[in-house]
Design an enzyme around this catalytic site. Structure first.
Site, PDB file in Angstrom:
ATOM      1  N   GLU A 161       0.829  -1.212   0.000  1.00 44.72           N
ATOM      2  CA  GLU A 161       0.000   0.000   0.000  1.00 44.72           C
ATOM      3  C   GLU A 161       0.863   1.261   0.000  1.00 44.72           C
ATOM      4  OE1 GLU A 161      -4.351  -1.103   1.738  1.00 44.72           O
ATOM      5  OE2 GLU A 161      -2.906  -0.381   3.194  1.00 44.72           O
ATOM      6  N   GLU A 237      -6.642  -7.441  -0.587  1.00 47.76           N
ATOM      7  CA  GLU A 237      -7.076  -7.427   0.808  1.00 47.76           C
ATOM      8  C   GLU A 237      -8.571  -7.137   0.802  1.00 47.76           C
ATOM      9  OE1 GLU A 237      -5.187  -4.949   3.670  1.00 47.76           O
ATOM     10  OE2 GLU A 237      -3.153  -5.676   3.215  1.00 47.76           O
TER      11      GLU A 237
END
Length: 588
Positions: A161, A237
């Site tokens: 991320e 995710e």
């Protein structure tokens, strides 16, 4: 000539050995699960219908000191990979360097963070060089488990991320090339929140981009497709629950809601990694913290309201997800697993105690003119006791203008006079000093390193000068609290049924047949718990969590030992092992 990776991409999906393949994966962190339970958890992943398992790698535990690689016990990643392959599961590896994961300092090692000038997660050669050195040690041990060598690892993530943190594309390219240069031939991918801004900053041309989200499936897949017109759609995710902070609610998400979104994902042809399939536990001092407007430490449980509970039992989402997955792909023709047996309710009398402060005063100290941080003392977790004398007397203000990291209990001549907390931005405390030369002691607790955003590596302990009635206090003794081996603690018989000073407490209990259980501590306030020397983690009556998970392998037939470090007060000397967890009132 490089070999063709086992996992490749087509214009709209994945190919495994040239055949169409959809990744149906779940996250499970080996380092949050007792190694004796890995086989059980992996089998339950397969039985839910998963064909792949995913894990982060915690750099801070694997390389606790520069040049030292740890791959045993909870960190025996080669064994975990072997067990995953034996179960017929493929593996996605996420080696970082940053992992977030609500993990202490986001997985970055304390020795690296000790350099205050280092630019984390950037092209700073001090950072990239340290990560390169880690990979030099780690990847040879993992090479046999890569798909190119017949192993289960089919893909490896580049950073984590990153678009939410920075935009140093040269750094991302470095991480990508560092993996390739050390023999990783498998598919590489990035992972970012599904916004145009994050995807633009955190991805690399020619490298598969994946997205993270927990809802608004069509909208988020569309954002990923806009950024990446061709290739597989993957939610790397899929957030099916959430984590908890001390003093906050216990987060839950309904099984029906999560299952409906999972069905939308799979109906869109996307691949998925369920975060978390099985959360596990932040044993010991491994929990992280968030710090946006205020510091918020994460609780010990990492149950995450996942399909498989913290203790490895199928929850409502397990059965709902199993049904959804079966609508989209072939699943094992085996019954769903049943909940594990639990230890019968067992009471423990903690009949021995050792007051903490007198014990610490007898240990050697580091003497400094002004307070130094835990980091400067080389203390990465736990507690430090700071001690000095007060030059004046009477009522006055103790000032900590730089605050504390993260929670400080203050004592004058051994009597508690108050608490300072980073999360409340506390900097002053009104105290009454009985006489000049009274002893000031400050017990500071590291509640967990920030795991997300720009505050990773924020110092712990006393963060600057301390003054009383405007006079700076000098001449400090600094003593780390030794907790690695409790054998040296001078326990004696407990003569009281209540206690109001920081102290260790010890009791024994009998077990016929070890089984999972949950430690309940009604009447206790805040501290740490160990069973047979195994550090369960932090308890706190602030909640939401009110029990600590005790894995069956920690127990043994016959006599067992419970030790508590209670920091405040207890209304009794009894604890209880119960068969039901209490993670707090549920809040969607």
């Amino acid at each position: 000539m490089p070999r063709m990776p086992a996992l490749t991409t087509s214009s709209d999906g994945f190919l495994l050995h040239g055949e169409p393949f959809r990744i149906i994966s779940g996250a499970m962190h080996y380092f949050r699960i007792h190694p004796d339970q890995w086989t059980d958890r992996l089998r339950k992943a397969r039985l839910m219908g998963l064909n792949t398992i995913e894990t982060y790698l915690p750099w801070n535990l694997h390389e606790p000191e520069p040049g030292t690689l740890v791959l045993d016990g909870f960190l025996d990643l080669p064994r975990w990979l072997r067990l995953a392959q034996d179960e017929g599961l493929h593996v996605l590896l996420r080696p970082g360097p940053f992992i977030c994961a609500e993990w202490d300092d986001g997985g970055l090692p304390a020795w690296l963070l000790a350099d205050p000038d280092i630019r984390l997660r950037s092209s700073d050669p001090r950072f990239t060089g340290a990560f390169d050195g880690y990979l030099d040690q780690l990847l040879p041990a993992l090479r046999p488990f890569m798909a190119a060598h017949g192993g289960p690892v089919i893909a490896v993530q580049v950073e984590n991320e990153y678009g939410a943190y920075g935009d140093d594309t040269a750094y991302l390219k470095h991480v990508h090339q560092a993996l390739r240069d050390r023999g990783v031939e498998e598919l590489l991918y990035t992972c970012d929140q599904a916004s145009a801004e994050h995807l633009a900053a955190g991805t690399l041309p020619g490298t598969l981009a994946t997205a993270t989200f927990g809802s608004r499936v069509e909208e988020n897949l569309a954002a990923l497709r806009t950024h990446q017109p061709e290739g597989p759609l993957m939610c790397s995710e899929f957030w099916v629950g959430w984590f908890d902070h001390w003093g906050g609610p216990h987060h839950v998400r309904s099984a029906a809601d999560a299952a409906a979104d999972l069905d939308r994902l799979l109906s869109a042809g996307a691949s998925v990694n369920i975060y978390m399939f099985h959360g596990g536990t932040n044993f010991g001092f491994t929990n992280g913290a968030n710090h946006k407007h205020a510091y918020e430490p994460t609780v010990t449980s990492y149950d995450y309201d996942a399909p498989l509970t913290e203790s490895g039992d199928p929850g409502p989402k397990y059965h709902a997800f199993r049904e959804v997955i079966a609508h989209h792909t072939a699943t094992p023709d085996e019954p769903a697993p049943a909940p594990a047996l639990k230890l019968p309710v067992t009471d423990v009398e903690l009949a021995h105690r050792a007051p903490l402060l007198p014990y610490l005063r007898g240990l050697s100290s580091t003497d400094t003119e002004t307070p130094v941080t835990m980091n400067e003392l080389g203390v990465h977790t736990g507690y430090v006791l700071y001690r000095t004398t007060l030059p004046g007397s009477g009522d006055g203000l103790l000032r900590f203008p730089d605050g504390v990291g993260d929670r400080a209990q203050v004592f004058v001549d051994g009597a508690s006079v108050g608490v300072l907390e980073r999360e409340r931005h506390d900097e002053t405390l009104s105290v009454r000093v009985p006489h000049a030369g009274a002893v000031l002691e400050v017990l500071v607790e590291n509640m967990g390193g920030v795991n997300y955003g720009p505050r990773i590596g924020a110092p712990k302990g006393l963060l600057g000068p301390v003054s009383f009635q405007g006079t700076e206090l000098r001449g400090w003794e600094c003593r780390p609290v030794p907790l690695d081996d409790l054998a040296a603690v001078p326990f004696g018989p407990s003569t009281a049924t209540t206690d109001a000073v920081p102290a260790f407490h010890r009791g024994t209990f009998e077990v016929d047949s070890p089984a999972d259980t949950f430690l309940s501590l009604p009447g206790w306030t805040k501290g740490q718990a160990w069973v047979n020397g195994f550090h369960l983690g932090r308890y706190w009556n602030r909640g939401p969590q009110h029990t600590l998970y005790v894995p069956a392998p920690v127990l043994r037939p016959g006599a067992n030992e419970l030790v508590l470090l209670e920091l405040h007060a207890t209304t009794g000397t009894r604890a209880q092992f119960t068969d039901t967890p209490d993670l707090g009132p549920e809040s969607d």
